[in-house]
Design a protein around this motif. Structure first.
Motif, PDB file in Angstrom:
ATOM      1  N   LEU A 213       0.832  -1.210   0.000  1.00 32.95           N
ATOM      2  CA  LEU A 213       0.000   0.000   0.000  1.00 32.95           C
ATOM      3  C   LEU A 213       0.861   1.253   0.000  1.00 32.95           C
ATOM      4  O   LEU A 213       0.456   2.293  -0.490  1.00 32.95           O
ATOM      5  CB  LEU A 213      -0.894   0.006   1.242  1.00 32.95           C
ATOM      6  CG  LEU A 213      -2.330  -0.436   1.074  1.00 32.95           C
ATOM      7  CD1 LEU A 213      -2.991  -0.522   2.419  1.00 32.95           C
ATOM      8  CD2 LEU A 213      -3.069   0.531   0.204  1.00 32.95           C
ATOM      9  N   PHE A 214       2.067   1.136   0.576  1.00 29.97           N
ATOM     10  CA  PHE A 214       2.913   2.314   0.713  1.00 29.97           C
ATOM     11  C   PHE A 214       3.808   2.537  -0.498  1.00 29.97           C
ATOM     12  O   PHE A 214       4.636   3.433  -0.501  1.00 29.97           O
ATOM     13  CB  PHE A 214       3.762   2.203   1.974  1.00 29.97           C
ATOM     14  CG  PHE A 214       2.961   2.386   3.218  1.00 29.97           C
ATOM     15  CD1 PHE A 214       2.458   3.628   3.555  1.00 29.97           C
ATOM     16  CD2 PHE A 214       2.678   1.317   4.035  1.00 29.97           C
ATOM     17  CE1 PHE A 214       1.707   3.784   4.688  1.00 29.97           C
ATOM     18  CE2 PHE A 214       1.927   1.473   5.165  1.00 29.97           C
ATOM     19  CZ  PHE A 214       1.440   2.718   5.494  1.00 29.97           C
ATOM     20  N   ASN A 218      -0.817   1.508  -5.297  1.00 32.01           N
ATOM     21  CA  ASN A 218      -1.476   1.131  -4.048  1.00 32.01           C
ATOM     22  C   ASN A 218      -2.965   0.915  -4.232  1.00 32.01           C
ATOM     23  O   ASN A 218      -3.603   0.285  -3.406  1.00 32.01           O
ATOM     24  CB  ASN A 218      -1.226   2.184  -2.972  1.00 32.01           C
ATOM     25  CG  ASN A 218      -1.430   3.567  -3.506  1.00 32.01           C
ATOM     26  OD1 ASN A 218      -2.094   3.744  -4.531  1.00 32.01           O
ATOM     27  ND2 ASN A 218      -0.884   4.547  -2.847  1.00 32.01           N
TER      28      ASN A 218
ATOM     29  N   CYS B  51      -1.265  10.352  -2.202  1.00 31.22           N
ATOM     30  CA  CYS B  51      -1.852   9.069  -1.781  1.00 31.22           C
ATOM     31  C   CYS B  51      -1.186   8.663  -0.460  1.00 31.22           C
ATOM     32  O   CYS B  51      -0.195   9.264  -0.072  1.00 31.22           O
ATOM     33  CB  CYS B  51      -1.645   8.013  -2.858  1.00 31.22           C
ATOM     34  SG  CYS B  51      -0.008   7.306  -2.877  1.00 31.22           S
ATOM     35  N   PRO B  52      -1.703   7.635   0.255  1.00 28.58           N
ATOM     36  CA  PRO B  52      -1.072   7.268   1.535  1.00 28.58           C
ATOM     37  C   PRO B  52       0.371   6.813   1.392  1.00 28.58           C
ATOM     38  O   PRO B  52       1.117   6.817   2.370  1.00 28.58           O
ATOM     39  CB  PRO B  52      -1.963   6.139   2.066  1.00 28.58           C
ATOM     40  CG  PRO B  52      -2.766   5.697   0.919  1.00 28.58           C
ATOM     41  CD  PRO B  52      -2.935   6.891   0.058  1.00 28.58           C
ATOM     42  N   GLY B  53       0.773   6.419   0.175  1.00 28.32           N
ATOM     43  CA  GLY B  53       2.138   5.935  -0.004  1.00 28.32           C
ATOM     44  C   GLY B  53       3.119   6.996  -0.448  1.00 28.32           C
ATOM     45  O   GLY B  53       4.320   6.732  -0.506  1.00 28.32           O
ATOM     46  N   LEU B  77       2.521   7.845   8.524  1.00 27.82           N
ATOM     47  CA  LEU B  77       1.897   6.533   8.772  1.00 27.82           C
ATOM     48  C   LEU B  77       2.858   5.389   8.477  1.00 27.82           C
ATOM     49  O   LEU B  77       2.864   4.384   9.184  1.00 27.82           O
ATOM     50  CB  LEU B  77       0.640   6.400   7.916  1.00 27.82           C
ATOM     51  CG  LEU B  77      -0.309   5.277   8.301  1.00 27.82           C
ATOM     52  CD1 LEU B  77      -1.003   5.605   9.599  1.00 27.82           C
ATOM     53  CD2 LEU B  77      -1.335   5.066   7.225  1.00 27.82           C
ATOM     54  N   PHE B  78       3.670   5.555   7.438  1.00 28.22           N
ATOM     55  CA  PHE B  78       4.605   4.480   7.084  1.00 28.22           C
ATOM     56  C   PHE B  78       5.613   4.246   8.196  1.00 28.22           C
ATOM     57  O   PHE B  78       5.900   3.104   8.548  1.00 28.22           O
ATOM     58  CB  PHE B  78       5.347   4.836   5.787  1.00 28.22           C
ATOM     59  CG  PHE B  78       6.367   3.816   5.399  1.00 28.22           C
ATOM     60  CD1 PHE B  78       5.967   2.598   4.911  1.00 28.22           C
ATOM     61  CD2 PHE B  78       7.725   4.072   5.548  1.00 28.22           C
ATOM     62  CE1 PHE B  78       6.900   1.640   4.561  1.00 28.22           C
ATOM     63  CE2 PHE B  78       8.659   3.126   5.201  1.00 28.22           C
ATOM     64  CZ  PHE B  78       8.246   1.917   4.705  1.00 28.22           C
ATOM     65  N   LEU B  81       3.912   2.446  11.078  1.00 33.18           N
ATOM     66  CA  LEU B  81       3.593   1.027  10.848  1.00 33.18           C
ATOM     67  C   LEU B  81       4.815   0.191  10.452  1.00 33.18           C
ATOM     68  O   LEU B  81       4.710  -1.026  10.290  1.00 33.18           O
ATOM     69  CB  LEU B  81       2.536   0.898   9.739  1.00 33.18           C
ATOM     70  CG  LEU B  81       1.113   1.322  10.084  1.00 33.18           C
ATOM     71  CD1 LEU B  81       0.229   1.176   8.872  1.00 33.18           C
ATOM     72  CD2 LEU B  81       0.553   0.478  11.219  1.00 33.18           C
ATOM     73  N   PHE B 114      -6.466  -5.587  11.327  1.00 30.20           N
ATOM     74  CA  PHE B 114      -6.341  -5.251   9.907  1.00 30.20           C
ATOM     75  C   PHE B 114      -7.394  -4.229   9.483  1.00 30.20           C
ATOM     76  O   PHE B 114      -7.113  -3.304   8.724  1.00 30.20           O
ATOM     77  CB  PHE B 114      -6.485  -6.505   9.042  1.00 30.20           C
ATOM     78  CG  PHE B 114      -5.325  -7.434   9.133  1.00 30.20           C
ATOM     79  CD1 PHE B 114      -4.046  -6.940   9.278  1.00 30.20           C
ATOM     80  CD2 PHE B 114      -5.507  -8.796   9.054  1.00 30.20           C
ATOM     81  CE1 PHE B 114      -2.974  -7.791   9.360  1.00 30.20           C
ATOM     82  CE2 PHE B 114      -4.440  -9.658   9.137  1.00 30.20           C
ATOM     83  CZ  PHE B 114      -3.170  -9.149   9.294  1.00 30.20           C
ATOM     84  N   ILE B 115      -8.606  -4.419   9.988  1.00 25.68           N
ATOM     85  CA  ILE B 115      -9.682  -3.480   9.636  1.00 25.68           C
ATOM     86  C   ILE B 115      -9.379  -2.098  10.194  1.00 25.68           C
ATOM     87  O   ILE B 115      -9.591  -1.078   9.536  1.00 25.68           O
ATOM     88  CB  ILE B 115     -11.038  -4.026  10.139  1.00 25.68           C
ATOM     89  CG1 ILE B 115     -11.448  -5.243   9.292  1.00 25.68           C
ATOM     90  CG2 ILE B 115     -12.114  -2.968  10.069  1.00 25.68           C
ATOM     91  CD1 ILE B 115     -12.501  -6.097   9.911  1.00 25.68           C
ATOM     92  N   ILE B 117      -6.407  -0.879  10.683  1.00 27.71           N
ATOM     93  CA  ILE B 117      -5.337  -0.307   9.858  1.00 27.71           C
ATOM     94  C   ILE B 117      -5.893   0.204   8.536  1.00 27.71           C
ATOM     95  O   ILE B 117      -5.504   1.282   8.062  1.00 27.71           O
ATOM     96  CB  ILE B 117      -4.234  -1.359   9.627  1.00 27.71           C
ATOM     97  CG1 ILE B 117      -3.411  -1.528  10.901  1.00 27.71           C
ATOM     98  CG2 ILE B 117      -3.308  -0.943   8.490  1.00 27.71           C
ATOM     99  CD1 ILE B 117      -2.479  -2.696  10.876  1.00 27.71           C
ATOM    100  N   ALA B 118      -6.835  -0.539   7.952  1.00 20.74           N
ATOM    101  CA  ALA B 118      -7.435  -0.113   6.683  1.00 20.74           C
ATOM    102  C   ALA B 118      -8.163   1.215   6.854  1.00 20.74           C
ATOM    103  O   ALA B 118      -8.039   2.126   6.020  1.00 20.74           O
ATOM    104  CB  ALA B 118      -8.397  -1.183   6.179  1.00 20.74           C
ATOM    105  N   ILE B 121      -5.623   3.996   7.204  1.00 19.19           N
ATOM    106  CA  ILE B 121      -5.013   4.381   5.930  1.00 19.19           C
ATOM    107  C   ILE B 121      -5.954   5.277   5.128  1.00 19.19           C
ATOM    108  O   ILE B 121      -5.534   6.301   4.581  1.00 19.19           O
ATOM    109  CB  ILE B 121      -4.629   3.117   5.123  1.00 19.19           C
ATOM    110  CG1 ILE B 121      -3.410   2.448   5.760  1.00 19.19           C
ATOM    111  CG2 ILE B 121      -4.310   3.476   3.691  1.00 19.19           C
ATOM    112  CD1 ILE B 121      -3.191   1.035   5.296  1.00 19.19           C
ATOM    113  N   TRP B 125      -5.270   9.104   4.135  1.00 18.84           N
ATOM    114  CA  TRP B 125      -5.346   9.509   2.723  1.00 18.84           C
ATOM    115  C   TRP B 125      -6.104  10.836   2.581  1.00 18.84           C
ATOM    116  O   TRP B 125      -5.688  11.749   1.875  1.00 18.84           O
ATOM    117  CB  TRP B 125      -6.063   8.405   1.937  1.00 18.84           C
ATOM    118  CG  TRP B 125      -5.878   8.453   0.465  1.00 18.84           C
ATOM    119  CD1 TRP B 125      -5.437   9.492  -0.291  1.00 18.84           C
ATOM    120  CD2 TRP B 125      -6.134   7.385  -0.442  1.00 18.84           C
ATOM    121  NE1 TRP B 125      -5.391   9.141  -1.607  1.00 18.84           N
ATOM    122  CE2 TRP B 125      -5.814   7.858  -1.720  1.00 18.84           C
ATOM    123  CE3 TRP B 125      -6.605   6.085  -0.293  1.00 18.84           C
ATOM    124  CZ2 TRP B 125      -5.949   7.057  -2.850  1.00 18.84           C
ATOM    125  CZ3 TRP B 125      -6.744   5.305  -1.410  1.00 18.84           C
ATOM    126  CH2 TRP B 125      -6.414   5.784  -2.676  1.00 18.84           C
TER     127      TRP B 125
END
Lengths: 275, 140
Positions: A213-214, A218, B51-53, B77-78, B81, B114-115, B117-118, B121, B125
């Motif tokens: 995703l990063f 993504n 974007c988040p990345g 965020l990166f 995490l 996981f949910i 984290i989603a 993200i 964003w």
């Protein structure tokens, strides 16, 4: 009371049925049953709505003469189910049966380790004795590749072991020798009838999808995250086959996203070098 | 294909470590902002929004040169995490047989987290494209 139940079988689930429709099937207190309200499939005796149904079946059994003692196969199936529930449910009741099952599992694990050691020894010997053992190494490699291709299901392993059980007599000193004494009847049953397993948890590649995703593309990786969550949910619900399929799709989506990143990287490098 | 599988099993760790080493060397001595040879975000190229990345490559560059402040500014965020992802990736490579560790792994890398984290993200964003975030991050 209008809740709809699913009967959970090793590789599938039947349903949906009402409580009245469930009377068609002979449900024992040990059969696994799932509804959308539950996180995991539960035994029939733990569900309060089905108590009436179980009592009715008891009465009907008392009227008829008692059934003959169950065959070994059925017992093994039941024990397997309990074993697989131990992994998910930590606080299970410690009865004598469960202790026996744990002992059996330990024995199995030790045997697996020994087999792995033997395979490693063969790998090291391949380099030295290549000319002598061409045929044998080919046979072993066939088995290994099959295992690698079907890592999710262990069906291929069992097939290979069946063949070796049939061969039984060690032709050369380098071959793995399986004695018949090593396998009790239950274990041979377990290894030949692996279809009845609840199955290992298929891999959800969610950590990798979060990582992707990063990086670029993504938007594709979000799909893999969703499919990974679905695999976990399906496995909990007892639908093992769809969980397997979804884990495969997550892998494919992940590979696509990484392939696109590499492709775009190559294009950028070419464009930069031309300027 | 058979030979390839055996080859990969034997040289798995060597391959992984060489690739990692090459990546680390590239990102330690090259700032992605200065050179043209680094992949760019397609979402940012088309829409103009982050974007988040976006900023991970710059964040890795700053991390490898031990500038934690700049790394946090590039992609918050990166960095937050990163240890979680590293642990999960390393655990994925080993076959674990200890039951307690498996239970712990199923909890830490379970569906509920996981949910979360989603959702994080998706929120990040949206939030990083606001002017409030830009003002807030430059305070540090």
């Amino acid at each position: 009371m209008n809740r709809k139940y699913y009967i959970v079988l090793p590789y599938q689930r039947k349903g949906p049925y009402n409580v009245e429709e469930l009377k068609q099937f002979d449900i024992t207190p040990e059969t696994l049953i799932w509804a959308f309200e539950f996180n995991e499939p539960q035994k029939a005796k733990d569900i309060p709505d089905l108590k009436v149904l179980l009592e009715q079946t008891k009465v009907s059994k008392e009227d008829t003469p008692p059934p003959p003692p169950t065959s070994e196969n059925n017992e093994i199936e039941e024990t397997k189910k309990t074993v697989e529930e131990e992994i998910d449910i930590p606080e299970a009741e410690e009865t004598k049966k469960e202790k026996e099952i744990i002992e059996q599992k330990i024995v199995e694990e030790e045997k697996e380790i020994e087999e792995n050691k033997l395979e490693k020894q063969i790998e090291s010997k391949e380099t030295i004795e290549q000319e002598k053992d061409i045929q044998e190494t080919e046979e072993i490699n066939k088995g290994k590749n099959v295992i690698e291709e079907n890592k999710l299901g262990k069906e291929a392993e069992t097939e290979k072991k069946e063949e070796k059980l049939e061969d039984n007599v060690p032709s050369t000193p380098t071959m793995i020798s399986y004695k018949k004494e090593d396998y009790t009847e239950q274990e041979t049953y377990k290894k030949t009838h692996n279809d009845h397993h609840w199955g290992e948890k298929p891999k959800d590649y969610i950590v990798w999808s979060i990582l992707s995703l990063f990086f670029c593309w993504n938007i594709v990786a979000i799909a893999s995250l969703i499919t990974g969550i679905i695999t976990n949910n399906q496995y909990k619900a007892g639908d093992y086959e769809t969980a397997k399929k979804m884990s495969k799709t997550t892998l494919i989506i992940l590979l696509v996203s990484w392939g696109l990143t590499i492709f775009s990287f190559i294009i950028i490098v070419i464009a930069a070098s031309q300027n | 294909m058979k030979k390839f599988f055996i080859f990969f099993e034997k040289w798995k760790w060597v391959l992984i470590f060489t690739i990692l080493l090459i990546v680390v060397i590239i990102y330690k001595f090259n700032n992605p902002l200065d050179s043209e040879y680094f992949p760019r975000c397609i979402f940012k190229m088309t829409t103009g929004y982050d974007c988040p990345g976006c900023g991970t490559q710059r964040a890795i560059f700053h991390l490898l040169n031990f500038d934690f402040k700049d790394a946090l500014k590039e992609n918050l965020l990166f960095i937050a995490l990163f240890p979680y992802i590293l642990l999960g990736a390393t655990l994925d490579f080993f076959k674990i047989k200890n039951k307690k560790i498996i239970k712990l792994k199923n909890i830490i890398y379970g569906n509920q987290i996981f949910i979360v984290i989603a959702i994080l993200i998706l929120f990040y964003w949206f939030f990083r494209n606001t002017t409030l975030y830009h003002h807030w991050i430059e305070l540090f």
